[in-house]
Structure formats: structure tokens, C-alpha cells
Design a protein around this motif. Structure first.
Motif, short mmCIF file in Angstrom:
data_model
loop_
_atom_site.label_atom_id
_atom_site.label_comp_id
_atom_site.label_asym_id
_atom_site.label_seq_id
_atom_site.Cartn_x
_atom_site.Cartn_y
_atom_site.Cartn_z
N PRO A 118 16.79 73.56 43.19
CA PRO A 118 15.70 73.67 42.23
C PRO A 118 16.15 74.52 41.06
O PRO A 118 17.14 75.21 41.17
CB PRO A 118 14.63 74.37 43.01
CG PRO A 118 15.36 75.07 44.10
CD PRO A 118 16.54 74.24 44.40
N PRO A 119 15.39 74.46 40.02
CA PRO A 119 15.76 75.21 38.81
C PRO A 119 15.90 76.69 39.11
O PRO A 119 15.19 77.21 39.95
CB PRO A 119 14.57 74.99 37.89
CG PRO A 119 13.65 74.10 38.61
CD PRO A 119 14.17 73.77 39.94
N HIS A 160 2.88 68.14 38.72
CA HIS A 160 3.90 68.01 37.68
C HIS A 160 4.29 66.54 37.47
O HIS A 160 4.44 66.08 36.34
CB HIS A 160 5.12 68.84 38.09
CG HIS A 160 6.33 68.64 37.23
ND1 HIS A 160 6.35 68.97 35.90
CD2 HIS A 160 7.55 68.15 37.52
CE1 HIS A 160 7.54 68.68 35.41
NE2 HIS A 160 8.29 68.18 36.37
N ARG A 177 7.84 76.91 40.14
CA ARG A 177 9.29 76.95 40.32
C ARG A 177 9.70 77.93 41.42
O ARG A 177 10.63 77.67 42.18
CB ARG A 177 9.99 77.33 39.00
CG ARG A 177 9.92 76.24 37.99
CD ARG A 177 10.67 76.54 36.71
NE ARG A 177 10.37 75.47 35.76
CZ ARG A 177 10.96 74.28 35.79
NH1 ARG A 177 11.89 74.03 36.68
NH2 ARG A 177 10.61 73.36 34.93
N GLU A 178 8.99 79.05 41.49
CA GLU A 178 9.29 80.01 42.56
C GLU A 178 9.02 79.39 43.94
O GLU A 178 9.77 79.62 44.89
CB GLU A 178 8.47 81.29 42.41
CG GLU A 178 8.86 82.15 41.21
CD GLU A 178 10.25 82.75 41.33
OE1 GLU A 178 10.88 82.65 42.40
OE2 GLU A 178 10.73 83.32 40.32
N LEU A 205 13.16 68.08 42.10
CA LEU A 205 12.13 69.04 42.49
C LEU A 205 11.51 68.67 43.83
O LEU A 205 10.90 69.51 44.50
CB LEU A 205 11.02 69.12 41.42
CG LEU A 205 11.41 69.77 40.11
CD1 LEU A 205 10.33 69.55 39.06
CD2 LEU A 205 11.68 71.25 40.30
N ASP A 235 6.22 78.80 36.04
CA ASP A 235 7.14 79.70 36.75
C ASP A 235 6.75 79.86 38.21
O ASP A 235 7.63 79.96 39.08
CB ASP A 235 7.12 81.09 36.09
CG ASP A 235 7.82 81.10 34.75
OD1 ASP A 235 8.45 80.08 34.42
OD2 ASP A 235 7.72 82.12 34.04
N LEU A 274 5.86 72.21 34.96
CA LEU A 274 5.87 73.02 36.18
C LEU A 274 6.03 74.47 35.74
O LEU A 274 7.01 74.83 35.09
CB LEU A 274 7.04 72.61 37.07
CG LEU A 274 7.07 73.22 38.47
CD1 LEU A 274 5.89 72.73 39.30
CD2 LEU A 274 8.37 72.87 39.17
#
Lengths: 115, 358
Positions: free
Chosen positions: A57-58, B310, B340-341, B172, B337, B335
Motif C-alpha cells: 500500500p502507499p 474510494h 491509507r493507514e 489497495l 490519510d 482515499l
């Protein structure tokens, strides 16, 4: 979704869909697709993103990143009164110490109060 | 809406509030109420409307009336009145806590101050921990608990994972599905006097050897209201029932494990829970053997929900998409932060548990 165009090929009505932010019209009859100017390029870009090597993932946002480990920013790294990792700790898959502060994220504030 | 407002008159308001002058509590500046019925929230197919000092909730279509009835009776128990917001009884039936509008079941509650994201920095971490400990210590052998179902947890997980499966190659989606694949299946909790077979289907609830308690099932800070003259109370009994109390700590535990929650707030919450004798974690020492599985499951649910939104596949729609996946894709949203975490945490979960499933 709405009917706005007539299919130039079979003259059935075309339906508008939103696919990943791109408006496309698809014919209900022959299933042909009509793209507006720039939409083909946008789809190509999306496809390129999709085809990137599957991978992790990013990365975490740069300001918090630390080489070789998970982000452990200074402000919340184990403030003294709570320096008892045994009592609070982190699971094996955890982020590291502390956390980087929910108040920086509007998303985190929303999440505190919703399912 | 009008039917909801008419229904408000058929419930008995809470006596101390009814006698307390102007209807309902005063609102803080900037949050003044309009007169007449006001929609408090509308999510999925639940509707919450405020009518003066009473809040009415239309429960989701398909809600089991026996289960909801048992949950509402529990919320009206005097023994729990300092923990749960009390359900209001119908005027002409003091043991009835729900009425119908058409096919919908409607419950009534005293109005209090709810929290929202503007309260993020002042969220009551310690009172929340204390309240959950009190809820989890509620005696569970009483006859009043007969008919109470098991708690519902992870309401969205299976649905969101199903929505992501058609996108299994997306960068993702890969870590989310990988983390989900190493999540163990867990048996149902068994309520006292209830045969296992009557329990509703539930993917994940209690591990062998874990305590069973009365739990909320979907706890977060939106599930607290400040009742004027009384203090903090827990609201929303739709998922309430028997289960492993660690599930009520799962969201804060996930926030902390994902690096979103500073350790001082996590510590205030956990200290208060332990000080209140909460049974979900040991009184001292590492809480993670108890919290690990619920926190992991919630992390995966959060990540799956964020990625589905997303990709624009989060909202159910009767329409078929052009690709025929069964999900109509809406517009793609960025998406954030936090999302993403959660996805990053899924990647860590998948790698931490890949070799040692379970």
C-alpha cells in the motif's frame, strides 16, 4: 444514471454511468460506449495505475516517515507518564509507539464518532 | 417525518426532564435547534428524529422485533440507568418500548447532547472507559436478560469484502483481502439459556476461554450522549447483546494500533476501563492478547470500507454496472490519510500472520 444520448450505431438510448470518476455513455441496445473528449486518456491513466506492480500500500505521508521502520513521530512517542509499554503496548502488526496525532486528520475526527 | 412527530406524543418522557422547564437541553452556541421535528441522522435505512425533549429512532427495515424488544427492555432497566440511555415506554403500555409506523419499529429516547467531530480534541476518553466497564460488569444471570440475542459485531465486514473481491488485483485491495484471509473464523457466543442453534449468523464473536458479557457491539464516541443533569450515557442498542467485551474496545484499540490515536488518550481510556473492573483485558500487563483479534478485524473493516468508498463500490444499488459485477460503481473519492493507514496496517497484519494463521 440518465438517458441523454441516442446511439449513433443502433439508435437505442444510451445510459450514463460514472466509472471511477469518468462519465461514460453505454448503449442499452448494442452495449457500445461513447467517451467524451479526454475520457479515453483518463481511462488509460487509470489503467496504468491499475497495472502497476501489485505492491504494498502507499507509504505513510512523508512528514512522519522513518527509514527502516514504521513512523514514530516525536510528539506522541511515549510521553513520560505513560511510558509503560507493558500496560498499553502494541500488537505485532501495530504501527509503533503512540501514534501521530488524530487531530491532524479530519478523517480521524470523523471516525471517532461514526461506525 | 410527520408520522414520527405524531408518534412522539405516544411515549412517556423521562420524568426529571419533563419537569425541567423548557423542553430538552439547551444547545451550545452555534448548534441551536430549530423548532419542530428535526432529523438528527439518516444512515443506511435508519432514521433518527428529534421532537423537543424526545428523540425517535426508526430502526432498520427487517429488524427482528423480539430482539429489539429484548434490547429495549434491557435499556430501560433501572440497574443500567447510569450506563445506558433509558428507552422511553409507551404512554398506554409501560412495558412496551417500541411502536410501529407502517412496517418500521420506532423507539423513543430522552434527548441529550451528542458528540460530533468538532469534539475530537475533547472526547471523554476516561468516562467512556468507565461506562464500558460498568456495562460489561452488568449481571447477566437475571431473568430480564432472557431473550436477549448475541451482540452484533462487524456489521459491515463481510459486505465490504464481497464488494472488493471483483477488484482483487487492485494495489489497495490486495493487502485488505490478504489481511482478511488470515482472520480466523470464531464461534458464536452462547447467551445463558439460549441454545446455540437459535443464534443469528455471526461471522466473528467470541474465542474459547474469553469472557462473555453484556456488550454494546458497535461502540465509538458517536454512541455517547450527555444527558443534562445526569452525565454520559451509552446510546444505540441495535447491536447490544452477549459477546466478548473486547469487541467494545476494538475501535479505540484499532485506532491506537494503526498509529492514529496518541498513547496518552489510549492510556486514559484503558486506565479508566481497568479502574472500573472491566473484564475485557487483564487488570495489569499486556492487553493485546485480548484485543488483538477484535482490533485486527475492525482495522480490516475500516480499510475495506474506505477502499470500497474510494473505488466507488460502497453504496448498494439495484442497477447493474456495465461490467456486470453486480455492483454499480459510483464516483471515485480520494482515499484519505486515515484510510491509507488502515490499508498499511492490513499489509502488516497479512505479513505478521501469514506464517502463523490464527
Amino acid at each position: 444514471m440518465s438517458y441523454t444520448l441516442q446511439c449513433p450505431k443502433c439508435h437505442a438510448m444510451m445510459r450514463t454511468y460514472n466509472r471511477n470518476g469518468i462519465q461514460i455513455e453505454q448503449c442499452d441496445g448494442c452495449r457500445g460506449i461513447f467517451l467524451d473528449y479526454g475520457e479515453l486518456e483518463a481511462l488509460t491513466r487509470l489503467e496504468a495505475q491499475w497495472a502497476q506492480p501489485a505492491a504494498p500500500p502507499p507509504p505513510a505521508p512523508a512528514p512522519y516517515a522513518q527509514p527502516g521502520g514504521y513512523p514514530q513521530p516525536a510528539p506522541y512517542a511515549q510521553p513520560a507518564p505513560y511510558a509503560q509499554p507493558g500496560n498499553y503496548g502494541q500488537p505485532a502488526w501495530g504501527h509503533g509507539h503512540g501514534g501521530h496525532g488524530g487531530q491532524r486528520h479530519g478523517g480521524f475526527a470523523r471516525m471517532l464518532f461514526s461506525s | 417525518m410527520a408520522a414520527m412527530a405524531r408518534l412522539a406524543a405516544q411515549f412517556t418522557p423521562l420524568p426529571p426532564l419533563a419537569a425541567a422547564g423548557p423542553p430538552g437541553p439547551a444547545e451550545p452556541p452555534g448548534r441551536q435547534r430549530r423548532s419542530g421535528p428535526v432529523v438528527v441522522s439518516r444512515r443506511d435505512d435508519r432514521l433518527v428524529v428529534r421532537c423537543g425533549a424526545i428523540v425517535l429512532k426508526a430502526h432498520a427495515a427487517g429488524t427482528d422485533p423480539d430482539h429489539l424488544g429484548a434490547r429495549l427492555r434491557l435499556a430501560a432497566r433501572p440497574a443500567l440507568r447510569e450506563v445506558l440511555l433509558p428507552a422511553l415506554a409507551a404512554r398506554d403500555a409501560p412495558q412496551t418500548f417500541m411502536l410501529r409506523i407502517g412496517s418500521r419499529l420506532v423507539s423513543a429516547w430522552p434527548a441529550g447532547h451528542a458528540l460530533d467531530e468538532r469534539d475530537a480534541d475533547t472526547a471523554p476518553w476516561a468516562p467512556a472507559g468507565s461506562l464500558l466497564a460498568r456495562l460489561h460488569r452488568a449481571p447477566s444471570a437475571s431473568g430480564e436478560l432472557v431473550g436477549l440475542p448475541s451482540a452484533t459485531v462487524l456489521r459491515r465486514l463481510a459486505d465490504r469484502i464481497a464488494r472488493l473481491r471483483p477488484y482483487a488485483g487492485h494495489p489497495l485491495v490486495v493487502p485488505v483481502l490478504a489481511a482478511h484471509a488470515v482472520l480466523p473464523a470464531i464461534p458464536h457466543p452462547v447467551a445463558p439459556g439460549q441454545p446455540r442453534a437459535t443464534l443469528p449468523r455471526q461471522p466473528t464473536a467470541t474465542l474459547p476461554g474469553r469472557p462473555t458479557a453484556l456488550i454494546h457491539g458497535d461502540w465509538h464516541f458517536g454512541q455517547l450522549v450527555d444527558l443534562p443533569g445526569a452525565g454520559w450515557r451509552i446510546i444505540d442498542v441495535d447491536d447490544l447483546g452477549f459477546g466478548d467485551p473486547a469487541w467494545d474496545l476494538a475501535r479505540p484499540a484499532a485506532w491506537f494500533a494503526c498509529g492514529l490515536l496518541p498513547v496518552d488518550r489510549w492510556a486514559r481510556f484503558l486506565d479508566a476501563y481497568r479502574a472500573g473492573g472491566g473484564p475485557a483485558v487483564p487488570a495489569e500487563g499486556d492487553p493485546w492478547p485480548a484485543l488483538d483479534l477484535p482490533a485486527r478485524a475492525l482495522t480490516i473493516e475500516y480499510a475495506a470500507t474506505a477502499v470500497a468508498a474510494h473505488l466507488g463500490v460502497a453504496a448498494p444499488s439495484p442497477a447493474q454496472s456495465p461490467t456486470g459485477t453486480g455492483f454499480s460503481t459510483g464516483s471515485m473519492s480520494p482515499l484519505d490519510d486515515v484510510g491509507r493507514e488502515f490499508v498499511a496496517a492490513c499489509a502488516r497484519i497479512a505479513s505478521a500472520y501469514r506464517s502463523v494463521p490464527g
